[in-house]
Structures are given as C-alpha cells and as structure tokens.
Scaffold this motif. Sequence first.
Motif, PDB file in Angstrom:
ATOM      1  N   ASP A 132       0.810  -1.218   0.000  1.00 21.35           N
ATOM      2  CA  ASP A 132       0.000   0.000   0.000  1.00 21.35           C
ATOM      3  C   ASP A 132       0.843   1.267   0.000  1.00 21.35           C
ATOM      4  OD1 ASP A 132      -2.257  -1.598   0.058  1.00 21.35           O
ATOM      5  OD2 ASP A 132      -2.318  -1.642   2.253  1.00 21.35           O
ATOM      6  N   ALA A 133       2.078   1.165   0.501  1.00 21.46           N
ATOM      7  CA  ALA A 133       2.946   2.339   0.588  1.00 21.46           C
ATOM      8  C   ALA A 133       4.382   1.901   0.333  1.00 21.46           C
ATOM      9  CB  ALA A 133       2.820   3.005   1.963  1.00 21.46           C
ATOM     10  N   PRO A 134       5.237   2.830  -0.074  1.00 22.15           N
ATOM     11  CA  PRO A 134       6.640   2.470  -0.340  1.00 22.15           C
ATOM     12  C   PRO A 134       7.429   2.303   0.955  1.00 22.15           C
ATOM     13  CG  PRO A 134       6.324   4.806  -0.709  1.00 22.15           C
ATOM     14  CD  PRO A 134       4.959   4.247  -0.422  1.00 22.15           C
ATOM     15  N   LYS A 135       7.020   1.321   1.767  1.00 24.96           N
ATOM     16  CA  LYS A 135       7.649   1.070   3.055  1.00 24.96           C
ATOM     17  C   LYS A 135       8.274  -0.330   3.063  1.00 24.96           C
ATOM     18  CE  LYS A 135       6.293   4.920   5.069  1.00 24.96           C
ATOM     19  NZ  LYS A 135       7.251   5.946   5.541  1.00 24.96           N
ATOM     20  N   ASN A 161       5.664   1.729  -5.556  1.00 29.54           N
ATOM     21  CA  ASN A 161       5.661   1.309  -4.152  1.00 29.54           C
ATOM     22  C   ASN A 161       6.432   0.005  -3.953  1.00 29.54           C
ATOM     23  OD1 ASN A 161       4.133   3.512  -3.527  1.00 29.54           O
ATOM     24  ND2 ASN A 161       2.200   2.407  -3.286  1.00 29.54           N
TER      25      ASN A 161
END
Length: 206
Positions: A132-135, A161
Amino acid sequence: MQLELLNEQGQATSKVDAPDTVFARDYNEALVHQIVVAFQANARQGTRAQMDRGEVKHTTKKPFRQKGTGRARAGMTSSPLWRGGGRIFPNRPDENFSHKVNKKMYRAGMAAILSQLARDGRLAVVDSLSVDAPKTKLLAAKFKAMGLESVMVIADQIDENLALASRNLANVLVVEPRYADPLSLVFYKKVLVTKGAIEQLKEMYA
C-alpha cells in the motif's frame, strides 16, 4: 505442468497450469553451468592494470658488476625476476572477459533452471504482489507472514511502491521477466512468479 498457487499466508490453495516447454524441461547441468558462468563473466569489468618492465620506476644502472660476485648476472632492477620489477604479461584495462552464449542455448538453460526449481518445490505462483505504501517494513512483514526469507519475485508489473519497498531488503529481489537472470534464479531459495509473468516467460523461453 501445474504449479502451486500461494496465498498471503504462504499456503498452497490450488494449482495453476504452466507451459511444459518452460516449466517441465529436462535438467541440463552442463548448460546451466555454462550460462551461469557466462553471466558472471559478462558482468566483469576489465579495470585492473599492471606495469611491465618498461613502465615500473627504476634506474637503468647495472645493479652490480657482471662477474665475480657469485650472483646471477643482472642488467637492471626492472627485471620481472626481481622484487619490484615489471610483470611479464601484465593485466590491461581493455581486457575482455565476455563469454558468448547463443540465444537458443540461453533460452534452453533458463527453461531448465525454472523447470528444476518447480520440481524441487522452490518455485510457486502468486496472483499478484503489491504494497500500500513504499515502506520496506510492509513488504518485509508480508514475506515474513508467508514464511519466506530469501525470495526472488518475477512480476509482470512493478509499481513504484513495490520497487521502493523491495530495494533495501538484502535477501529479496523483485524484477520483471525480462530482467530475470540465471544467477539469481539459482541463488535465491524461493522464486515467486505472478500469473501475468507466466505468459511473458512462455513467450521468452518456450
């Protein structure tokens, strides 16, 4: 050939049909060794350089007289026989390490690797892979939930992402089918292929 379809918990839920021309080929150890060695050799850069006897720093003065010392005769200290002398056949920056591999051989070798991975249970299929996020921690948690530590992912589409989340994980490699290389396929303990990537691999290696 049927491959296992994994869910987000790393459990096999069903089977996916895969082309036998790519995932059910006989294993050719000599061919696989050749393309892996060629891939490593083609990645080498001829940047090393050594000096011959004309390039080392030295004097042209004779080190000692020709006769009477009991030592072997010597003309100058740049001799390759002397410590600090030049090399006889020095390495040059333009050295070429590349190996030539025919396209047909490369395709057959890649198909042999994929087929052996499927037989050994090291290759599986997933519907898709995304975060969901570039983490990095999100992707790391996803692989941990699937029980994967060393994994190569061949995805048909890689969004920003996924690319940013995967690039800082030491034991994770996410690539498109055209960038899959034989060394990485052999190195990683598990290979995940998305459904969309199966068709691309079929076009490339069938």
